[in-house]
Design a protein around this motif. Structure first.
Motif: not given
Length: 108
Positions: A1-21
């Motif tokens: 079992m992996g450790r819990q992420s420091l970042y929320t799903e929303e934060f990750r989606k926003d970061a990906v969207a920023l990169y794609r933009a």
């Protein structure tokens, strides 16, 4: 079992969207520095998001329930049903056209 992420799903989606933009004008490292993560972390998020998008796209194209062969068979059956219905409608339209012509003569 992996450790819990420091970042929320929303934060990750926003970061990906920023990169794609940025549309290829900025590197992973540039965008990652803006949001406070490593370039490799952002690259991993983008790859996972791309894979998820491709999986959703594939699910839509195969009907999500079965194989492409199943979807093709379903579409062929639907196509045959629609062609039969179209023939019925054409016959009905022809009958109605004849009836209208007959009654038009009677009215004169």
């Amino acid at each position: 079992m992996g450790r819990q992420s420091l970042y929320t799903e929303e934060f990750r989606k926003d970061a990906v969207a920023l990169y794609r933009a940025a549309d290829g004008k900025r590197t992973y490292a540039d965008v990652a520095a803006d949001v406070g993560v490593s370039g490799e972390t952002l690259r991993t998020w983008v790859r996972k998001d791309t894979a998820a998008r491709n999986a959703r796209s594939q699910d839509r194209s195969t009907g999500a329930d079965g194989t492409e062969a199943d979807e093709l068979a379903r579409l062929r059956a639907e196509n045959a049903r629609l062609r039969g219905a179209e023939k019925e409608w054409q016959l009905e339209r022809e009958i109605l056209r004849r009836a209208a012509a007959y009654f038009a003569k009677e009215v004169k």
